[in-house]
Motif scaffolding. Structure first.
Motif, PDB file in Angstrom:
ATOM      1  N   ALA A   5       0.190 -10.183  -3.265  1.00  0.00           N
ATOM      2  CA  ALA A   5      -0.771 -11.240  -3.612  1.00  0.00           C
ATOM      3  C   ALA A   5      -0.060 -12.560  -3.881  1.00  0.00           C
ATOM      4  O   ALA A   5      -0.540 -13.643  -3.493  1.00  0.00           O
ATOM      5  CB  ALA A   5      -1.590 -10.807  -4.836  1.00  0.00           C
ATOM      6  N   SER A  63       1.258  -4.497  -5.159  1.00  0.00           N
ATOM      7  CA  SER A  63       0.121  -5.337  -4.786  1.00  0.00           C
ATOM      8  C   SER A  63       0.273  -6.739  -5.356  1.00  0.00           C
ATOM      9  O   SER A  63      -0.107  -7.724  -4.719  1.00  0.00           O
ATOM     10  CB  SER A  63      -1.178  -4.700  -5.278  1.00  0.00           C
ATOM     11  OG  SER A  63      -1.167  -4.558  -6.704  1.00  0.00           O
ATOM     12  N   THR A  64       0.835  -6.833  -6.558  1.00  0.00           N
ATOM     13  CA  THR A  64       1.024  -8.171  -7.156  1.00  0.00           C
ATOM     14  C   THR A  64       2.032  -8.993  -6.356  1.00  0.00           C
ATOM     15  O   THR A  64       1.908 -10.216  -6.235  1.00  0.00           O
ATOM     16  CB  THR A  64       1.499  -8.026  -8.612  1.00  0.00           C
ATOM     17  OG1 THR A  64       2.661  -7.174  -8.641  1.00  0.00           O
ATOM     18  CG2 THR A  64       0.416  -7.394  -9.482  1.00  0.00           C
ATOM     19  N   PRO A 122       3.048  -2.779   3.383  1.00  0.00           N
ATOM     20  CA  PRO A 122       2.094  -2.249   2.400  1.00  0.00           C
ATOM     21  C   PRO A 122       2.742  -1.447   1.280  1.00  0.00           C
ATOM     22  O   PRO A 122       2.073  -1.068   0.319  1.00  0.00           O
ATOM     23  CB  PRO A 122       1.194  -1.349   3.258  1.00  0.00           C
ATOM     24  CG  PRO A 122       2.040  -0.943   4.410  1.00  0.00           C
ATOM     25  CD  PRO A 122       2.966  -2.092   4.677  1.00  0.00           C
ATOM     26  N   ILE A 133      -4.478  -3.867   0.863  1.00  0.00           N
ATOM     27  CA  ILE A 133      -3.125  -3.852   0.306  1.00  0.00           C
ATOM     28  C   ILE A 133      -3.129  -4.314  -1.149  1.00  0.00           C
ATOM     29  O   ILE A 133      -2.463  -3.728  -2.007  1.00  0.00           O
ATOM     30  CB  ILE A 133      -2.192  -4.740   1.155  1.00  0.00           C
ATOM     31  CG1 ILE A 133      -2.036  -4.142   2.558  1.00  0.00           C
ATOM     32  CG2 ILE A 133      -0.818  -4.859   0.484  1.00  0.00           C
ATOM     33  CD1 ILE A 133      -1.224  -5.023   3.494  1.00  0.00           C
ATOM     34  N   ILE A 134      -3.893  -5.375  -1.452  1.00  0.00           N
ATOM     35  CA  ILE A 134      -3.862  -5.944  -2.811  1.00  0.00           C
ATOM     36  C   ILE A 134      -4.727  -5.142  -3.779  1.00  0.00           C
ATOM     37  O   ILE A 134      -4.313  -4.822  -4.900  1.00  0.00           O
ATOM     38  CB  ILE A 134      -4.320  -7.419  -2.794  1.00  0.00           C
ATOM     39  CG1 ILE A 134      -3.358  -8.253  -1.938  1.00  0.00           C
ATOM     40  CG2 ILE A 134      -4.375  -7.969  -4.208  1.00  0.00           C
ATOM     41  CD1 ILE A 134      -3.803  -9.701  -1.773  1.00  0.00           C
ATOM     42  N   TYR A 135      -5.945  -4.751  -3.349  1.00  0.00           N
ATOM     43  CA  TYR A 135      -6.912  -4.160  -4.288  1.00  0.00           C
ATOM     44  C   TYR A 135      -7.196  -2.685  -4.023  1.00  0.00           C
ATOM     45  O   TYR A 135      -7.949  -2.057  -4.788  1.00  0.00           O
ATOM     46  CB  TYR A 135      -8.235  -4.948  -4.220  1.00  0.00           C
ATOM     47  CG  TYR A 135      -8.053  -6.422  -4.463  1.00  0.00           C
ATOM     48  CD1 TYR A 135      -7.671  -6.901  -5.708  1.00  0.00           C
ATOM     49  CD2 TYR A 135      -8.248  -7.340  -3.435  1.00  0.00           C
ATOM     50  CE1 TYR A 135      -7.499  -8.259  -5.923  1.00  0.00           C
ATOM     51  CE2 TYR A 135      -8.074  -8.702  -3.643  1.00  0.00           C
ATOM     52  CZ  TYR A 135      -7.703  -9.150  -4.891  1.00  0.00           C
ATOM     53  OH  TYR A 135      -7.536 -10.492  -5.107  1.00  0.00           O
ATOM     54  N   ASP A 136      -6.633  -2.147  -2.947  1.00  0.00           N
ATOM     55  CA  ASP A 136      -6.861  -0.743  -2.595  1.00  0.00           C
ATOM     56  C   ASP A 136      -8.358  -0.461  -2.437  1.00  0.00           C
ATOM     57  O   ASP A 136      -8.872   0.570  -2.899  1.00  0.00           O
ATOM     58  CB  ASP A 136      -6.256   0.190  -3.657  1.00  0.00           C
ATOM     59  CG  ASP A 136      -6.148   1.628  -3.151  1.00  0.00           C
ATOM     60  OD1 ASP A 136      -6.105   1.826  -1.919  1.00  0.00           O
ATOM     61  OD2 ASP A 136      -6.149   2.550  -3.997  1.00  0.00           O
TER      62      ASP A 136
END
Length: 607
Positions: free
Chosen positions: A24, A20-21, A16, A48-51
């Motif tokens: 993804a 994030s990118t 984590p 993890i990606i969008y919080d």
């Protein structure tokens, strides 16, 4: 496999801490290679990606990786065909669930084999179709378990949460009024006055605080694109700083602080907050808004003053009509509109009415009264200046009027452009004339007293001269003077003779000393009486003064009479309003006029 995703014996783990990118892109790569996650925890990858969503599960001690799936498996192309397209509109993704059949490779044209959808495959398929955010796993699994044909919303857009605009809050309890009835000293309540209509602020008090704006929370489209919330509005606290206030910035925030002690005023148009000696109100004065006002400073009002309401203060300015009562303890009363059926009293200062005064009382103990037009008013002051006056009773030291009709005017000096009667009201002029009888009696008494003391002093001087001219006395006084000045020194034989001489003239010397004191006392009393006579004579001249009446044009019957007053030093015009009209209107009965004219000018002066 990407370094941020690790497949272990017990499952698939993600790091984590990576961008994030990056994570993804790793997920995209696995799905693009026709794979899917078995036992996927969709909320973990969403976090993890969008919080967004619940916190990540706690990793094992010493391990930074977080488990989000049990395995990675190949996505069978034949099973992918089981998944249809989704309908996306208005931030929602809809999917039509129905029983599915898997084609039998051995019998392509046969009825096939009944199959069942899988939520993990569903995520991989819908991800490849552009729906990456907001997938409702519970709804998907419920629809699959239901096994019936139905249209279900399988994903929703997350709307952004608006932020909070910057705003101003009050931080001082002194800002608030108290409209409770005022409690009197005897414990009773005055229902016509409020407890604290205009709050007073001390120096250095924090009045207002700026609460900074708070950013909102971003939302996400189904594609995973962020949707930013609108930027919250800011506010400039410095624009609210008026006279007597200052902006103070500290670690605790921005505050508006009072620079001086005084009354709090808020401009309803500019919203500026000021603290000053003057109270400014725009609500008017009535039983509903303010009640009766008893103020310690200057007051400015933009609204009307209701009838029977009282404003008591110092300098008072009213911009609207006044129907109530204005009382000043000292300062200027300025009425920019009209005074109707009310009153204006000033203990020390001017009264100015820029509009019309009608049916009102205007009195100042020491000051001028200026009115544009006065009708049926009672007016008194040191000097009264009016453009037009009708049916008024006025007393002053000096009166200046443009056009006077049906008025009764009394002053030491009267100057009128035009004067005449009005309907049934006579035009009467009075000139103050002192009653000098009492002062004349005092002057005569003091003159007699001064003469008596002068006569007594002369008598005592004659007796004194007679005694000092006796030979023995003169000889002793001469010798004593020379001995005192050391011009003569007595021998031992001469000293007893001098002492014998002093004993012989002793009674005479005592009598001479007594007469000298009586002469001085009589002269002092005589001088005091003479000084008082001069003072009374000057006072008589000052009281008599030079009275003058000038009327440029008489437009009807106008009479001029004297009005006797007692020259005891009191004001000529400072009398109760209820006594002015009877004194002027009734004083003409039985008093012969100095003159009476129907036309022409009047130019009269006292002797």
């Amino acid at each position: 496999m990407d370094h941020c995703i690790v497949k272990r014996r017990d499952g698939v783990y993600a790091d984590p801490s990576v961008l994030s990118t990056t994570f993804a892109a790793a997920i995209d790569g696995i799905f693009a290679n026709q794979n899917y996650f078995v036992g996927l925890d969709y909320q973990v990858i969403t976090r993890i990606i969008y919080d967004v969503g619940p916190p990540l599960p706690r990793a094992a001690p010493g391990d930074m990786m977080v488990r989000f799936a049990s395995d990675i498996d190949a996505f069978d192309p034949r099973r992918r065909q089981l998944y249809k397209s989704v309908k996306i509109s208005d931030g929602k993704a809809e999917y039509f669930f129905e029983p599915v059949v898997l084609t039998d490779p051995a019998d392509p044209d046969g009825p096939g084999v009944v199959a069942r959808l899988n939520s993990d495959e569903f995520v991989a398929d819908i991800w490849s179709k552009g729906v990456r955010f907001g997938i409702d796993i519970a709804a998907v699994e419920a629809a699959i378990d239901g096994g019936k044909a139905e249209r279900v919303i399988v994903a929703r857009r997350l709307e952004p949460v608006p932020g909070i605009d910057a705003h101003i809050i009050e931080v001082s309890s002194d800002l608030h009024r108290s409209d409770a009835p005022r409690q009197l000293a005897n414990g009773k309540l005055d229902l016509m006055a409020f407890q604290n209509r205009f709050p007073q602020i001390q120096k250095g008090v924090r009045l207002l605080k700026k609460v900074p704006r708070k950013d909102g929370e971003r939302g996400f489209e189904l594609s995973g694109q962020p949707v930013q919330p609108p930027l919250p509005k800011d506010v400039d606290l410095s624009k609210m700083a008026g006279a007597g206030t200052v902006l103070e910035t500290s670690g605790q925030g921005e505050y508006l602080v009072s620079l001086q002690a005084g009354f709090l005023n808020v401009d309803s148009k500019t919203h500026q907050v000021s603290v000053g000696d003057k109270i400014i109100s725009r609500d008017g004065v009535s039983s509903r808004t303010t009640g009766n006002l008893q103020l310690t400073g200057d007051y400015e009002e933009f609204g009307e003053v209701q009838e029977k309401r009282v404003i008591e203060g110092e300098g008072i300015t009213i911009h609207a009509d006044v129907f109530g009562n204005i009382v000043s303890r000292g300062g200027t009363i300025l009425l920019n509109s009209n005074l109707v059926g009310g009153s204006a009293h000033n203990a020390r200062g001017d009264i100015r009415v820029k509009g019309v005064a009608s049916g009102s009382v205007l009195q100042t103990v020491s000051g001028e009264v200026h009115i544009q037009r006065a009708e049926s008013c009672i007016i008194s002051g040191t000097r009264v200046v009016i453009e037009q006056a009708a049916n008024c009773e006025i007393m002053a030291d000096e009166i200046v009027i443009g056009v006077a009709e049906g008025c009764a005017l009394a002053a030491r000096k009267l100057t009128l452009e035009a004067a005449g009667p009005r309907k049934q009201a006579e035009m009467q002029l009075f000139v103050f004339t002192p009653d000098s009888a009492r002062i004349d009696e005092a002057i005569a008494s003091m003159q007699q007293k001064a003469g008596d003391f002068g006569q007594r002093a002369a008598q005592r001087k004659a007796e004194l001269d007679s005694m000092t001219n006796q030979p023995e006395v003169r000889k002793y006084v001469m010798l004593a003077s020379k001995i005192r000045k050391k011009e003569l020194t007595l021998t031992a034989e001469q000293l007893p003779q001098f002492q014998k001489m002093a004993t012989a003239v002793g009674p005479a010397l005592k009598a001479i000393a007594k007469l000298s004191l009586e002469v001085k006392a009589a002269e002092v009393e005589q001088q005091a009486a003479a000084d008082l006579v001069l003072q009374l004579q000057r006072q008589r001249v000052d009281n008599a003064g030079a009275s003058a009446v000038q009327v440029k044009a008489v437009t009807g019957e106008v009479t001029l009479r004297t009005l006797i007053f007692n020259p005891d030093g009191s004001s000529l015009y400072d009398v109760p309003a209820k006594d002015i009209k009877p004194r002027l209107r009734a004083n003409s009965n039985g008093v012969e006029p100095i003159l009476s004219l129907d036309d022409g000018p009047i130019d009269w002066r006292s002797e």
